[in-house]
Design a protein around this motif. Structure first.
Motif, short mmCIF file in Angstrom:
data_model
loop_
_atom_site.label_atom_id
_atom_site.label_comp_id
_atom_site.label_asym_id
_atom_site.label_seq_id
_atom_site.Cartn_x
_atom_site.Cartn_y
_atom_site.Cartn_z
N PRO C 283 9.27 -5.88 14.18
CA PRO C 283 10.05 -5.46 13.01
C PRO C 283 9.36 -4.36 12.22
N ARG C 284 10.09 -3.82 11.31
CA ARG C 284 9.49 -2.95 10.32
C ARG C 284 9.99 -3.40 8.96
N ILE C 285 9.26 -2.99 7.94
CA ILE C 285 9.74 -3.29 6.60
C ILE C 285 10.42 -2.05 6.05
N ASP C 286 11.59 -2.27 5.48
CA ASP C 286 12.31 -1.17 4.86
C ASP C 286 11.78 -1.05 3.44
N PRO C 287 10.94 -0.07 3.17
CA PRO C 287 10.22 -0.05 1.89
C PRO C 287 11.13 0.17 0.70
N GLU C 288 12.32 0.65 0.93
CA GLU C 288 13.22 0.87 -0.20
C GLU C 288 13.85 -0.42 -0.69
N ASN C 289 13.90 -1.42 0.16
CA ASN C 289 14.55 -2.65 -0.23
C ASN C 289 13.61 -3.85 -0.29
N CYS C 290 12.42 -3.70 0.23
CA CYS C 290 11.47 -4.80 0.23
C CYS C 290 11.02 -5.09 -1.21
N LEU C 291 11.08 -6.34 -1.61
CA LEU C 291 10.73 -6.70 -2.98
C LEU C 291 9.25 -6.49 -3.24
N LYS C 292 8.45 -6.73 -2.22
CA LYS C 292 7.01 -6.58 -2.38
C LYS C 292 6.67 -5.11 -2.65
N LEU C 293 7.29 -4.26 -1.84
CA LEU C 293 6.94 -2.85 -1.93
C LEU C 293 7.61 -2.17 -3.11
N THR C 294 8.78 -2.68 -3.53
CA THR C 294 9.44 -2.02 -4.65
C THR C 294 9.01 -2.63 -5.99
N LYS C 295 8.88 -3.98 -6.00
CA LYS C 295 8.63 -4.62 -7.30
C LYS C 295 7.38 -5.49 -7.31
N ASP C 296 6.64 -5.44 -6.20
CA ASP C 296 5.44 -6.25 -6.06
C ASP C 296 5.71 -7.73 -6.30
N ARG C 297 6.85 -8.20 -5.78
CA ARG C 297 7.17 -9.62 -5.84
C ARG C 297 7.32 -10.15 -4.43
N CYS C 298 7.66 -11.39 -4.28
CA CYS C 298 7.99 -11.96 -2.97
C CYS C 298 6.77 -12.09 -2.08
N GLY C 299 6.62 -11.20 -1.09
CA GLY C 299 5.47 -11.30 -0.19
C GLY C 299 5.59 -12.45 0.79
N ILE C 300 6.81 -12.93 0.96
CA ILE C 300 7.02 -14.08 1.85
C ILE C 300 6.62 -13.77 3.28
N CYS C 301 7.04 -12.60 3.75
CA CYS C 301 6.80 -12.30 5.16
C CYS C 301 5.32 -12.39 5.49
N GLN C 302 4.49 -11.84 4.56
CA GLN C 302 3.06 -11.89 4.84
C GLN C 302 2.58 -13.35 4.90
N LYS C 303 3.15 -14.15 3.99
CA LYS C 303 2.74 -15.54 3.96
C LYS C 303 3.11 -16.27 5.23
N VAL C 304 4.31 -16.00 5.73
CA VAL C 304 4.78 -16.76 6.88
C VAL C 304 4.28 -16.22 8.21
N CYS C 305 3.77 -15.02 8.22
CA CYS C 305 3.43 -14.41 9.51
C CYS C 305 2.27 -15.17 10.14
N PRO C 306 2.47 -15.69 11.34
CA PRO C 306 1.41 -16.47 11.96
C PRO C 306 0.24 -15.59 12.46
#
Lengths: 284, 286, 658, 344, 144
Positions: C283-306
């Motif tokens: 996958p790739r992260i779409d930086p325009e819509n990713c909450l982490k990259l736009t608002k520095d929130r969320c970060g779920i994907c990093q947390k769940v990535c094994p």
């Protein structure tokens, strides 16, 4: 004039330029080039309707090219030469300071007649200049106007034979002093084709054959480039009407390629490009 | 109208030697024997050689005046005339007019002295004439030294003669090539036994002595001349005893066309031979 | 030393009948520089060639003129013979006294005179000729394919099959291109994904192919055999080496946005793969819509990535690759419906592009193959297809034909009818172009068996009447106006050159036409070469094409690449331009006229490395020897070897009066 | 002998008459535009006598712009030299004293050691009919270099204006005497000298510099920065040298077809950039001011060393023709001033 | 004009189209006037307008220049570049009073053997009508 002198002094004093090329008086109703390095000499500067020379030609001289920055006093028509030189990689824009002079017309030295090129002038207010001196002047001809030169129209009424005889007579008087070449701001070759002898393209003798070849090659090399400054004709000691050839090729460039040299340094010179739909009616 | 000074003698090429890349030596005989009889010249003089159809070119006469009936010239292909000359065959005709210019003051200034020739590359032909002249009158001189160098072994001209001089007891020949010029990848076909280094350096390291009794003749590219002159002065040669030949552009060869002058010194009339003392008085326009 | 031999051929009676060959040979012997002249019955025969070889050796010839047939016929023969005899082959020229003399003239005197002139001209030329050497260029045995659609995939596979490593650069995060979005393909109706995805997998598994997805060409330097490409690997925020493509991240990602791959009809996540079979399956992260990259929130994907593959600090990286050849397969884009407001495009949701329609009927599409119209999800009972939308319309859009619309519209009518058996479908067309294998049959099937109703004419407007759309147009066959009420309008919009193609072309030094499609080196004989040697073209980058054409061009380009890279060095003949640096003033005329981008500016520096001036510099690897540069140079500082001014002037000069 | 006069009409008639003879070459003043040129006359030439000074000098008559010095044929066996046509007698009408006085100067060069018979032969065969000056402009300085508006040096016949349409003729040389005798039917105009002619006298052209001082300055100041200033405007064309009566530099070129050729002496000029450029690319005088320095130094120093005389007649043509504004008189005056200042 | 005067027509052609076209005229045995001399260049782009002058200087009565039709150029653009140069040259020559009939431009492809033969014949006939180009040849004066 005051403004010009002040600007010149400022440039030289602050060492913004190493050399300034302008005009000085050469007697009544006459002006000649002035090359100065010392701010004190700036008082000699003049600008009036007798400032005929196109000083841009000095920018090609090797010793002047070697300087780090040069200021040049230039009328709109002269600046057209700078444009061509820029587009042909001969000048570095940052290394020249253009003192643009607004100019309604210049006069031939006998002081009565307006120079012929001025009646076709589209750049009474200089373009591309770093500073413009002089009050703005109404442009009498818009950039879009397709200029028809009266002298060409008149000349083209002649028959083939008349034209041939005219040029044979005129060109047989060419003494091959190369004043036309040396004064031309666009003749900057390190080695002119006429000095090339392997093969000898152009007979260096000033016999009619050599003179034809020389004037043909000169006109050709200026085709699509000539900016109508008329210097070649002015300096010709034999009074040969060289601009007749140059102007007719300017018309051709305008008609066939919609091109006028000396306005846009970014544009591709017409003889180094093409359009697929270029005229080929003459090709069988 | 009397004699046309621009009219050349017609010469026949009787021998052609390839000296170095793009460098050839022609041996020329007069087509008219009566012209040969009248003809004489002195070492250092030059002539204008015509390739009919292309024009004239100036080179020195490279053969010795002590050898009659023919002249030789050596040239490198540089322009239109030399290109045409290089295309000629044995038996072909070319034009020659001359001899022109002054000559080396052999009798007046060279007799009884040590003679040192210093030449680089295509600078040997102008002094070759004098070398043979000297060797043909060997007993008139003391030591004879020849220092000759070129960029590479290939660029050395007159290789046969170099061998000949090498073998002679009465000549001290020092040959050199620029660093790398001795290598096969640069066209060297022999096991190079000479020096490796630039001419001025080799000259300085030699046992050649300057002094009142010594005359030097220098010819070669400007940069070599410049450094050699400094070395020679250091070695004790006086400016009056250092000679060179000037090679300005010429057209007429006879002082009319106004091209070759350095100040009031017309190379074609007052030169081409000039000593360093006189040369230093001239404007730097050569 | 010019020692020239002249060899006059009789060509049996072909020449000898109209030309007095012995006289020609005799007179030629008197030309200055000619040391040997002879006439012979058949110069091209073995004994003739032996005669030439022996004469070269015996007379120590430096040049030769063979007066016989056209050089197009035997120049190679004689030059080879000359070479065998130890002479530089370029020192041999031919005087064409057969095709251009004996065969076109009757009078023997005239023929003989002309022959002598022609010989003299060539003798004079040969005198000025210089020995030329063939040019040898070392090659890097690696290829670059730009664009990972079906053409790029095919080219990469074929090149790799030839044993040459390939770098396949794709701008999107997966290869596959437009074909991956198609449902079924004409004229066989086989499933696009079924035929494409195996190839995609093959590419990913080929050890010789390196896929650089989500990457773009930054810069290309060098020339044929020796390119250096700089590739921008855009920030993906996912370490593709660590990522296993397990899918946890995109399942957990809380952000849903419109999917580009689904043509705006479906949704995707902010971390995503564009479609399930994506290659690489990273996958790739779409930086325009990713909450982490736009608002520095969320970060779920990093947390769940094994495998800890998520890197929010990722940046673009530049990679350099050295390759010997380049294949450009950058494909196309289609015009969006919004360009056609007169057809309701952009105004009505139920006016869609053909590509959207593909997704609407595709089993892997947003509706999993359930045909629903976008506005309300209703099953469309009447569908109108409009062809030539934006194509063949020089007044408003493009004058060219998009080539594939006729076929895919026929296909789509069938797909529609297979989904909606009693649905009505109409096709507005100008004419039907079905010139491929089994294409005409396919269209006929659509019309005759599958119930598509073809109406010849242009649509004038589409408007809404209540819930329905009304398509108004002309039927030019019945010469009547038609109004059709329908549920869905499918516009076969034009194929266009993709975004960024001009910039890419400029980086590669290749040309493009007024429509932005790349230009082939020759429309007939070099259809997949570009004007720059070593750069090949395939597929829709050139102009609209269908899949079989794109694939076969890709294979063709691959064959060209393999041919080019088959040897350790390339040889080309020595007729190339050269610059006299002492007199060049760098006015750039030659650079501007050179059709092959073979000339560049070069700095002349002093010993300290300061730039003193610039001069033109010819790359002999790129120069093809056309000589267009020469007349453009006012000081004649660039000349063409083998056709120098001195050589051509010598020919003219030879014509002067005796 | 009684005083002889010739008026415009008779002069036209005489020159027209002379042109009919194809065995002689006739040069005279022809108007073109606002200027008058010394041109080779033919039957159709339109003569003009109302001019102050011609743009070009009479040099053109004696040292042609191009002139064959050798003709040859090329064949398989070699080269044959061919005879050149003999030099034709000439009549040159309408030069000024500053034209004519160049001839003895030029003779020294062409007679120096090797004899250039092409020039010398013409000089022998030429009749120089000079018209004394009765006008001047700011560029004239003949008196500073030993000349004057009525200088007889180099002329065979000197005409002095006596009225608006005619001159009084005076034979200077034997050749001139014979010419007047042979053409006495044209030199018999009945003219009454009018008051006010000649309009100028020698004193109207004051001596403005000392050529000896100038020579000394040049000898000692080869490296002077002033040269750069003097040559600053120069654009390196050859207009000044080609109109100069004493500039004599030439080039030699071959023009040939495959089979025949001609070698020609052509005007060349030290001011042109390629003049001294070697095949190697080295150019001893690569900058325009260096070339201009050569021009002045040659005239005012080197020529004196060789032949004892300044090689300039003060005609001012070079300044008039130079559109870049290089003015030789200004420069000479400045050198004079420098030399006076420096006390050398 | 001497009675057996024949025009001298110098022809510059490109290698790929017109030279091949001339060859085709040969293989097809289309007869044409023997007054032309062909000089081969790689491309019409290589043909310098000054070749025309050179040819006249060396005694040509007419110059024929021919290359590939637009779009056919072996090097894509050479003929387009050439065309612009020829446009200028033609205007210049006509300003000088040189008869445009003496400088002929044509496109002639490799398949147009018949066109080539016809062209040569037409030009040859026309030049015979016009006579030798003495005006230009007489410019070559050895003496003033």
């Amino acid at each position: 004039m005051k403004e010009l002198i002040a600007k010149a002094k400022e440039l030289l004093m602050n060492k913004e330029v190493d050399l300034l090329i302008g005009y000085q008086s050469a007697g009544e109703k006459k002006a000649k080039p002035l090359l100065i390095k010392n701010p004190d000499d700036a008082d000699k500067l003049v600008f009036n309707e007798y400032c005929l020379s196109n000083l841009v030609t000095y920018l090609n001289r090797p010793d002047i090219k070697a300087l780090s920055k040069v200021a040049v006093v230039a009328k709109g028509c002269d600046i057209r030469a700078i444009v061509v030189l820029l587009s042909e990689n001969q000048l570095v824009r940052e290394k020249i300071f253009i003192i643009g002079m607004t100019c309604d017309h210049v006069m031939s030295p006998d002081g009565t007649e307006e120079n012929i090129k001025c009646s076709y002038c589209k750049v009474r207010n200089p373009h591309l200049a770093d500073v413009v001196i002089g009050a703005p002047i109404d442009e009498r001809i818009s950039k879009e106007t397709v200029v028809r030169h009266e002298d060409i129209e008149e000349f083209n009424k002649k028959t083939k034979e008349e034209k041939w005889n005219f040029w044979k007579e005129e060109l047989s008087q060419c003494i091959r002093c190369y004043a036309c070449r040396q004064v031309c701001p666009l003749c900057y070759c390190e080695r002119c084709i006429v000095d090339f002898n392997n093969p000898q393209w152009i007979d260096t003798r000033s016999n009619p054959r050599g003179n034809f070849a020389w004037n043909i090659v000169r006109a050709l090399h200026l085709s699509g480039r000539c900016i109508d400054c008329g210097e070649c004709e002015r300096v010709c000691p034999a009074n040969i009407p060289l601009m007749l050839l140059n102007r007719s090729l300017q018309e051709e460039a305008k008609d066939k390629f919609d091109w006028e040299a000396g306005f846009d340094p970014e544009a591709q010179p017409p003889l180094t490009t093409f359009r697929k739909e270029d005229d080929e009616e003459f090709i069988r | 109208m009397s004699e046309n000074v621009y009219k050349p003698f017609l010469m026949e090429i009787v021998d052609i030697k390839e000296e170095a890349p793009n460098t050839k030596t022609f041996k020329l005989n007069f087509k008219k024997p009566e012209e040969a009889k009248k003809f004489s010249f002195k070492a250092g003089q030059f002539g204008l050689y015509s390739a009919f159809g292309s024009g004239e070119s100036t080179f020195c006469i490279a053969s010795s005046p002590t050898r009659k009936d023919y002249i030789e010239c050596t040239f490198r292909i540089a322009g239109r005339v030399t290109t045409q000359l290089a295309n000629m065959n044995i038996g072909d005709t070319l034009g020659f007019r001359g001899p022109y210019g002054n000559s080396f003051p052999i009798e007046e200034k060279f007799y009884g002295k040590n003679i040192t020739f210093v030449a680089g590359g295509i600078g040997l032909p102008p002094v070759r004439c004098l070398i043979w002249n000297t060797l043909d009158l060997r007993d008139k001189f003391k030591d004879v030294n020849i220092v000759y160098g070129a960029r590479t072994y290939q660029d050395l001209v007159y290789k046969n003669e170099l061998n000949e001089w090498e073998k002679r007891e009465d000549v001290n020949l020092i040959t050199t090539v620029d660093p790398g010029g001795e290598k096969p990848e640069n066209g060297c076909t022999v096991d190079w036994k000479g020096h490796v280094g630039f001419v001025p350096t080799v000259l300085e390291e030699s046992n050649i002595k300057g002094g009142k009794d010594s005359v030097a003749i220098v010819c070669g590219p400007p940069i070599m001349i410049k450094f050699t002159l400094a070395i020679l002065e250091k070695m004790g040669f006086s400016p009056e005893n250092i000679y060179t030949t000037l090679e300005n552009k010429m057209k007429c060869g006879i002082g009319k066309c106004g091209r070759c002058n350095v100040g009031n010194f017309y190379v074609c009339k007052h030169g081409p031979v000039i000593n360093l003392a006189d040369l230093s008085k001239l404007p730097q326009e050569y | 030393m010019a020692r020239i031999g002249v060899f006059v051929c009789w060509c049996g009676s072909n020449i000898a009948e109209t030309v007095n060959v012995s006289k020609a040979s005799e007179i030629s012997g008197n030309i200055p520089g000619v040391v040997y002249s002879v006439d012979y019955k058949y110069m091209c025969s073995d004994p003739g060639q032996t005669l030439l070889k022996n004469a070269i050796k015996e007379h120590n010839l430096t040049g030769a003129v063979v007066a016989s047939c056209s050089p197009r016929m035997h120049e190679k023969t004689f030059r080879k013979a000359a070479k065998d005899a130890g002479m530089n082959p370029y020192m041999l020229e031919m005087a064409n006294i057969r095709e251009q003399c004996s065969w076109v003239h009757d009078n023997k005197d005239e023929g003989t005179d002309k022959t002598i002139d022609l010989i003299r001209m060539m003798v004079e030329k040969v005198k000025r000729n210089h020995p030329l050497e063939d040019i040898k260029i070392p090659v890097t045995k690696k290829a670059l394919v730009i664009g990972g659609g079906v053409a790029g995939i095919q080219a990469a596979l074929d090149i790799a099959a030839g044993g040459v490593p390939v770098v396949l650069v794709e701008r999107e995060s997966s290869i596959g291109g437009k074909m991956a979005a198609l449902d079924e393909t004409f004229p066989t109706l086989d499933c696009s994904q079924c035929i494409l995805t195996p190839k995609m997998v093959e590419v990913s598994q080929d050890p010789l192919i390196e896929i650089m997805s989500f990457s773009e060409i930054e810069k290309v330097e060098g020339y044929v055999g020796n390119f250096k490409a700089t590739i921008r690997k855009k920030a993906r925020y996912v370490d593709t080496d660590l990522c296993t493509g397990c899918g946890t991240c995109w399942l957990k990602c809380p952000v849903k946005v419109t999917s580009e791959f689904e043509q705006g009809l479906g949704k995707r996540k902010a971390i995503y793969i564009p479609f399930p079979q994506a290659i690489p399956s990273r996958p790739r992260i779409d930086p325009e819509n990713c909450l982490k990259l736009t608002k520095d929130r969320c970060g779920i994907c990093q947390k769940v990535c094994p495998t800890k593959a998520i890197n929010y600090d990722d940046v673009d990286r530049l990679v350099e690759v050295e390759v010997g050849a380049i294949v450009v397969t950058t494909g196309y884009k289609i015009m969006p419906v919004s360009e056609f407001p007169e057809y309701g495009g952009g105004r009505y949701k139920d006016v869609v592009t053909a590509l959207q329609f593909e997704r609407m009927v595709c089993a892997s599409g947003p509706t999993l193959g359930e045909l629903q119209r976008p506005s309300d999800g209703k099953l469309p009972e009447t569908v109108v297809f409009v062809k030539c939308v934006g194509s063949r319309d020089p007044e408003h859009h493009h004058s060219y034909c998009s080539k594939i619309c006729c076929m895919y519209v026929a296909k789509q009518t069938m797909l529609y009818r297979h989904k909606v058996h009693n649905g009505n479908c109409y096709v507005f067309y100008i004419d039907v172009r079905s010139n491929g294998k089994n294409y005409e049959e396919f269209v006929r099937r659509a019309q005759e068996k599958e119930g598509a109703q073809y109406i010849r004419g242009r649509v004038s407007q589409v408007y809404k009447d209540g819930e329905d759309l009304v398509v108004e147009g002309a039927d030019t066959l019945t010469n009547s106006q038609v109004k059709i009420k329908c549920d869905l309008v499918v516009l076969a919009t034009a194929m266009e050159a993709p975004d960024g193609i001009k910039e890419l072309a400029q980086k590669l030094g290749i040309s493009y036409d007024q429509n932005g499609f790349l230009t082939e080196a020759h429309p007939k004989l070099k259809p997949i070469e570009s004007s720059t040697a070593g750069v090949f073209l395939a597929g829709c980058a050139l102009s609209p094409r269908d899949i079989p054409d794109s694939v076969s061009e890709a294979s063709g380009a691959a064959a060209k690449v393999l041919g080019l890279l088959s040897k350790d060095e390339m040889h080309k003949d020595g007729v190339v331009a050269f610059v006299n640096e002492a007199t060049c003033v760098a006015c750039q005329n030659c650079i501007r006229v050179c059709p092959f981008v073979a000339i560049q500016l070069k700095d002349i520096c002093n010993r300290k490395g300061e730039v003193l001036r610039q001069v033109a510099d010819v790359n002999p690897g790129l120069c093809v020897g056309c000589g267009t540069c020469t007349p453009s140079c006012p000081s004649r500082s660039i000349e063409l070897k083998g056709f120098t001014d001195a050589e051509l002037f010598a020919e003219i000069n030879a014509l002067a009066e005796l | 002998m009684a005083e002889q006069y010739i008026d415009y009409d008779k002069a036209k008639e005489m020159l027209g008459n002379l042109t009919k003879n194809s065995e002689i070459e006739v040069f005279g003043p022809v108007k073109k535009g606002n200027d008058t040129f010394i041109s080779k006359l033919n039957q159709n030439s339109e003569l003009s006598f109302d001019y102050f000074i011609t743009v070009n000098s009479i040099k053109e008559a004696l040292l042609p712009r191009f002139e064959p010095i050798l003709k040859y044929r090329i064949n398989h066996n070699g080269v044959t030299l061919e005879d050149l046509p003999p030099v034709k007698p000439l009549v040159v009408f309408g030069g000024r004293p500053c034209d004519a006085s160049s001839l003895p100067l030029m003779k020294k060069l062409f007679n120096w050691d090797f004899k250039d018979e092409f020039y010398l032969e013409r000089l022998k065969k030429v009749i120089i009919i000079t018209i004394a000056c009765d006008e001047m402009d700011e560029n004239c300085f003949c008196t500073s270099v030993g000349g004057s508006p009525r200088n007889e040096t180099g002329s065979d016949v000197l005409l002095e204006r006596v009225c608006s349409t005619g001159w009084k003729a005076k034979a200077i040389s034997e050749k001139g005497k014979n010419f007047l005798k042979e053409n006495s039917n044209f030199f018999n105009a009945k003219l009454t000298p009018e008051k006010g002619y000649p309009k100028i006298a020698e004193k109207d052209i004051p001596v403005v510099f000392d050529s000896k001082k100038i020579k000394t300055w040049i000898e000692n100041n080869f490296e002077s920065p002033l040269w750069e200033e003097f040559g600053a405007n120069c654009l390196s064309c050859a207009a000044c040298t080609f109109v100069c009566p004493t500039c004599h530099c030439f080039d030699i070129t071959d023009d040939a077809s495959m089979w025949k050729g001609v070698r020609t002496k052509n005007w060349d000029a030290c001011t042109l950039p390629y003049f001294t450029k070697h095949a190697s690319g080295h150019n001893p005088r690569s900058q325009s001011y260096q070339r201009y320095r050569q021009r002045i130094s040659h005239k005012y120093s080197y020529y004196i060393d060789l032949f004892g005389q300044v090689s300039c007649t003060g005609c001012g043509r070079c300044s008039r023709v130079c559109e870049a504004g290089v003015n030789i008189l200004d420069i000479l005056k400045r050198i004079d001033k420098e030399a006076t200042k420096g006390g050398k | 004009m001497s009675e057996n005067w024949e025009p001298k027509i110098v022809t510059f052609v490109c290698n790929w189209c017109t030279y091949a076209g001339a060859d085709l005229a040969g293989t097809s045995r289309f007869k044409y006037s023997p007054n032309i001399r062909i000089i081969k260049t790689p491309c019409s782009g290589r043909i310098d307008p000054m070749f025309i002058v050179a040819a006249f200087e060396k005694g040509a009565d007419a110059v024929l220049i021919s290359g590939c039709h637009p779009g056919d150029c072996h090097y894509n653009e050479g003929n387009y570049n050439a065309r612009r140069k020829f446009i200028m040259m033609r205007r210049l020559l006509s300003e000088l009073g040189i008869d445009n009939e003496r400088v002929i431009f044509a496109w002639c492809s490799a398949s147009e053997g018949i066109k080539f033969a016809r062209l040569v014949n037409e030009v040859s006939e026309k030049i015979k009508e016009l006579g030798p180009f003495d005006e230009y040849h007489n410019l070559d004066q050895e003496e003033r």
